[in-house]
Design a protein around this motif. Structure first.
Motif, PDB file in Angstrom:
ATOM      1  N   VAL A  32      14.692 -35.767 -31.820  1.00 30.39           N
ATOM      2  CA  VAL A  32      14.532 -34.695 -32.252  1.00 30.39           C
ATOM      3  C   VAL A  32      13.211 -34.568 -32.918  1.00 30.39           C
ATOM      4  CG1 VAL A  32      15.201 -32.907 -32.764  1.00 30.39           C
ATOM      5  CG2 VAL A  32      17.161 -34.049 -31.803  1.00 30.39           C
ATOM      6  N   THR A  53      13.801 -33.884 -27.349  1.00 33.31           N
ATOM      7  CA  THR A  53      14.042 -32.899 -27.501  1.00 33.31           C
ATOM      8  C   THR A  53      12.742 -31.907 -28.839  1.00 33.31           C
ATOM      9  OG1 THR A  53      15.996 -33.299 -27.279  1.00 33.31           O
ATOM     10  CG2 THR A  53      15.915 -31.296 -28.013  1.00 33.31           C
ATOM     11  N   ASP A  71      21.202 -26.522 -31.108  1.00 26.76           N
ATOM     12  CA  ASP A  71      19.977 -27.543 -31.984  1.00 26.76           C
ATOM     13  C   ASP A  71      20.529 -27.868 -32.707  1.00 26.76           C
ATOM     14  OD1 ASP A  71      18.048 -25.695 -31.110  1.00 26.76           O
ATOM     15  OD2 ASP A  71      18.350 -24.292 -33.028  1.00 26.76           O
ATOM     16  N   ALA A  74      22.146 -31.572 -31.073  1.00 21.23           N
ATOM     17  CA  ALA A  74      20.914 -32.386 -30.866  1.00 21.23           C
ATOM     18  C   ALA A  74      20.605 -33.129 -31.423  1.00 21.23           C
ATOM     19  CB  ALA A  74      19.873 -30.847 -30.267  1.00 21.23           C
ATOM     20  N   ALA A  78      21.233 -37.283 -31.814  1.00 22.43           N
ATOM     21  CA  ALA A  78      19.701 -37.432 -32.183  1.00 22.43           C
ATOM     22  C   ALA A  78      20.070 -39.441 -32.621  1.00 22.43           C
ATOM     23  CB  ALA A  78      18.773 -36.707 -32.858  1.00 22.43           C
ATOM     24  N   ILE A  81      14.496 -38.460 -35.746  1.00 22.12           N
ATOM     25  CA  ILE A  81      14.494 -37.010 -36.506  1.00 22.12           C
ATOM     26  C   ILE A  81      13.010 -36.542 -37.021  1.00 22.12           C
ATOM     27  CG2 ILE A  81      14.779 -34.826 -37.084  1.00 22.12           C
ATOM     28  CD1 ILE A  81      17.865 -35.951 -37.638  1.00 22.12           C
TER      29      ILE A  81
END
Length: 298
Positions: A32, A53, A71, A74, A78, A81
């Motif tokens: 992410v 993403t 969000d 996601a 993840a 990040i």
């Protein structure tokens, strides 16, 4: 800016829902990125080795963004990040902590010397291509640590990308080098271009500071307009993430022409002129030069 309570509830619901989701393949690394420019950099480095993403998408303003339940889901799912840091994503710490994610979090601006605007750290570090190289280097280091079996491919991707960034940096410096001193001041909607100004010898003025959530006072706006009437500027520019109304008002009151639209904090939607970090920088450079050359010739 804080996240609304309804989002917290949504995050909890999303977390419970994860147990019902099918297990991801072991090699399906999920990344992410906090906003579109950073997401594009990550995609250039990882290629097809992982799924990326992006939370704040094209033509969207990360300063005032309010994360959604999608969000949170996601982020919860993840593995890795990436955030910009430097205070850019004021919502990210809460989103990450409330999601319950076990992902590793990496700050892409580590090692960058911050620029300050009115005593505040300017988070828009990507607007210098030499800083862009640092972003890419940081992303590549994190990905090689996470995927050591693909280290050679990640290194090759990053090296090729850095070569493109360095080449554009050299072109940018060469094209801007011959501008006279009285054609180096431009006005934008908010203070997003401090790093570009420092890197390439330009001066950017703006009625709004580094955060688009702020509003200029009537006094501050009047001071800026008086300054522009007295000293002039090469051109005004609107931005893709802000309303053009304020810049139009400045143009109306000073007689300075609007030179086009710059992409400051986000890429453009598909079909636009700035669908990647490189394309964004090329577009901004061309738009600046077109306006400055026109003003020089007038």
């Amino acid at each position: 800016m804080t996240l609304v309570k309804s989002l917290y509830a949504g995050i909890a619901t999303a977390s419970f829902a994860l147990a019902a989701l099918p297990a991801a393949a072991e090699d399906d690394v999920k990344i992410v990125a906090s906003f579109s420019i950073l997401g594009d950099m990550v995609e250039e480095v990882v290629g097809d080795l992982a799924t990326v993403t992006t939370i704040v998408g094209p033509d969207a303003d990360a300063h005032v963004y309010q994360p959604s339940v999608a969000d949170a889901r996601a982020v919860a799912q993840a593995d890795i990040i990436f955030v910009n840091g430097l205070g850019f994503e004021t919502w990210s710490d809460t989103l990450i902590s409330e999601s319950g994610t076990e992902a590793t979090v990496h700050v892409a601006t580590d090692g960058i010397t911050p620029v300050k605007v009115d005593g505040k750290i300017d988070p828009h570090a990507w607007n210098s291509l030499s800083n862009g190289v640092i972003y890419v280097t940081n992303v590549a280091a994190a990905m090689k640590e996470a995927m050591p079996e693909h280290a050679d491919e990640i290194t090759a991707n990053a090296d090729a990308y850095i070569a493109e960034l360095e080449a554009l940096d050299a072109v940018t410096k060469a094209k801007l080098a011959d501008l006279p001193a009285n054609r180096r001041t431009v006005v934008t909607a908010h203070d997003a271009f401090g790093y570009l100004a420092d890197a390439y010898g330009l001066t950017f003025l703006a009625p709004v500071g580094i955060d688009t959530e702020a509003e200029p006072s009537a006094k501050d706006l009047a001071v800026l307009i008086d300054q522009l009437k007295a000293e002039g500027a090469a051109a005004l520019f609107v931005e893709n993430i802000t309303s053009p109304a304020l810049v139009q008002q400045i143009s109306d009151e000073t007689g300075i022409a609007i030179g086009g639209r710059l992409f400051s904090d986000a890429l453009s939607e598909r079909g636009g002129p700035a669908t990647s970090y490189l394309a964004m920088f090329q577009h901004n450079l061309g738009t600046l030069l077109d306006a400055l050359a026109h003003q020089t010739a007038s």
